[in-house]
Design an enzyme around this catalytic site. Structure first.
Site, PDB file in Angstrom:
ATOM      1  CG  ASP A  80      -2.061   1.023   1.139  1.00 52.26           C
ATOM      2  OD1 ASP A  80      -1.907   1.870   0.232  1.00 52.26           O
ATOM      3  OD2 ASP A  80      -3.200   0.968   1.650  1.00 52.26           O
ATOM      4  CB  ILE A  82      -0.451   6.875   0.355  1.00 54.97           C
ATOM      5  CG1 ILE A  82       0.837   7.288  -0.424  1.00 54.97           C
ATOM      6  CG2 ILE A  82      -0.739   7.784   1.549  1.00 54.97           C
ATOM      7  CD1 ILE A  82       0.091   8.773  -1.087  1.00 54.97           C
ATOM      8  CG  ASP A  83      -3.458   2.465   5.091  1.00 61.08           C
ATOM      9  OD1 ASP A  83      -4.340   1.899   4.415  1.00 61.08           O
ATOM     10  OD2 ASP A  83      -3.418   2.466   6.268  1.00 61.08           O
ATOM     11  CB  THR A  85      -5.130   8.149  -0.112  1.00 62.35           C
ATOM     12  OG1 THR A  85      -4.279   7.156  -0.441  1.00 62.35           O
ATOM     13  CG2 THR A  85      -5.359   9.077  -1.132  1.00 62.35           C
ATOM     14  CG  ASP A 207      -6.492  -1.302   3.252  1.00 62.49           C
ATOM     15  OD1 ASP A 207      -6.020  -0.350   2.741  1.00 62.49           O
ATOM     16  OD2 ASP A 207      -7.395  -1.996   2.600  1.00 62.49           O
TER      17      ASP A 207
HETATM   18  C1  IPD Z   1      -7.912   3.205   3.590  1.00 64.20           C
HETATM   19  C2  IPD Z   1      -7.372   3.503   5.013  1.00 64.20           C
HETATM   20  C3  IPD Z   1      -8.754   3.804   6.067  1.00 64.20           C
HETATM   21  C4  IPD Z   1      -9.684   2.406   5.925  1.00 64.20           C
HETATM   22  C5  IPD Z   1     -10.307   2.298   4.594  1.00 64.20           C
HETATM   23  C6  IPD Z   1      -8.851   2.062   3.558  1.00 64.20           C
HETATM   24  P1  IPD Z   1      -6.232   4.162   1.664  1.00 64.20           P
HETATM   25  O1  IPD Z   1      -6.792   2.853   2.616  1.00 64.20           O
HETATM   26  O2  IPD Z   1      -6.832   2.481   5.566  1.00 64.20           O
HETATM   27  O3  IPD Z   1      -8.463   3.959   7.321  1.00 64.20           O
HETATM   28  O4  IPD Z   1     -10.641   2.856   6.752  1.00 64.20           O
HETATM   29  O5  IPD Z   1     -10.947   1.169   4.532  1.00 64.20           O
HETATM   30  O6  IPD Z   1      -9.336   1.668   2.294  1.00 64.20           O
HETATM   31  O7  IPD Z   1      -7.475   4.162   0.761  1.00 64.20           O
HETATM   32  O8  IPD Z   1      -6.305   5.222   2.283  1.00 64.20           O
HETATM   33  O9  IPD Z   1      -5.030   3.150   0.990  1.00 64.20           O
HETATM   34 CA    CA Z   2      -5.079   1.149   2.332  1.00 65.72          CA
HETATM   35 CA    CA Z   3      -3.666   3.252  -0.569  1.00 63.86          CA
END
Ligand code: IPD
Ligand code: CA
Ligand code: CA
Length: 263
Positions: A80, A82-83, A85, A207
């Protein structure tokens, strides 16, 4: 391999830290009004994959923005770039780079790097979990009412709202409830005891790959929402310090049945 993952995460993280909140282009993922992707998601991913491919060209890569490559290998890197985003795009300093590594379908190592705080979480299967080189472990809280727990919501929350029921219930059952906006950081915080538990209903493997191994190696528990064996490919995740796990399963069980009754 862990060393390479650390290097790649640090490099991508440094770039992201400098540019947080300043992304020049923010797109929405096809058909999803709230699911953002910045040019830096793509750039971070390219940077990380470039490093991996330079050293292990035969390894398989599964990454959020570019998907799964066509390599068939015993090793799979799960990335991932950027977790968090949405946080990142809005200049909220809670986001991370996450890289997990599987060997023959089992998670064996991982890294989550939070560049804002310069916190590098690293883990090797059977070798423990670490924050900036120091061993970490989960909290010792035994009661949900004395716990701080966290969750997150999927981008399709409008059509998939079960978690709102659980959110409401945990507000009453735990000491406090947080929604940080980065699943990888939520998992790291369970691993190092800043949070006692964390659940989410609709995640992807990138994630949580590194994060769930961190929790397990820090002495915590990772299951599905019913308390059965967890899998990073099964969307749902429940992690905790182990001690409050059954109490969390119970809250989720009650929430699901009342939600289904009302649906
Ligand atoms: C998200 C984040 C967020 C979670 C979402 C994810 P992203 O990932 O981890 O905390 O609640 O379900 O999709 O899109 O920012 O890589
Ligand atoms: Ca993510
Ligand atoms: Ca991401």
């Amino acid at each position: 391999m862990l060393e390479l993952a650390i290097k790649a995460a640090r490099e991508a993280g440094a770039m992201l830290k400098d540019l947080a909140g300043k992304a020049e282009r923010i797109d929405r993922k096809a058909g999803e009004e709230t699911n953002l992707v910045t040019e830096l998601d793509r750039r971070s991913e390219e940077m990380i994959i470039g490093r991996i491919k330079a050293e292990y060209p035969e390894h398989e890569v599964l990454a959020e923005e570019s998907g799964r490559d066509s390599k068939k290998s015993e090793y799979r890197w799960i990335i991932d770039p950027i977790d968090g985003t949405t946080n990142f795009a809005h200049g909220l300093p809670i986001f991370a780079v996450s890289i997990g590594i599987e060997f023959q379908g089992t998670l064996v190592a991982g890294v989550v790097y939070d560049p804002t705080r310069d916190e590098m979480f690293t883990v090797g299967k059977g070798k423990g979990a670490f924050l900036n080189g120091d061993r970490i472990s989960v909290s010792t809280t035994t009661q949900l009412i004395e716990s701080v727990v966290a969750t997150g919501f999927p981008y399709d929350i409008r059509s998939n709202s079960e978690n709102i029921e659980h959110f409401r219930n945990f507000l009453f059952e735990a000491r406090a409830l947080r929604r940080l906006g980065s699943a990888a950081i939520d998992l790291c915080y369970v691993a190092c005891g800043r949070l006692d538990g964390y659940w989410e209903l609709s995640l992807n493997p990138w994630d949580m790959a590194a994060g769930v191994l961190l929790v397990e190696e820090a002495g915590g528990k990772f299951t599905d929402l019913d308390g059965r064996l967890g899998s990073i490919y099964s969307k749902t995740v429940l992690t905790s310090n182990g001690r409050i796990h059954d109490q969390m399963v119970e809250v989720l069980r009650k929430g699901r049945s009342s939600w289904q009754r009302r649906k």
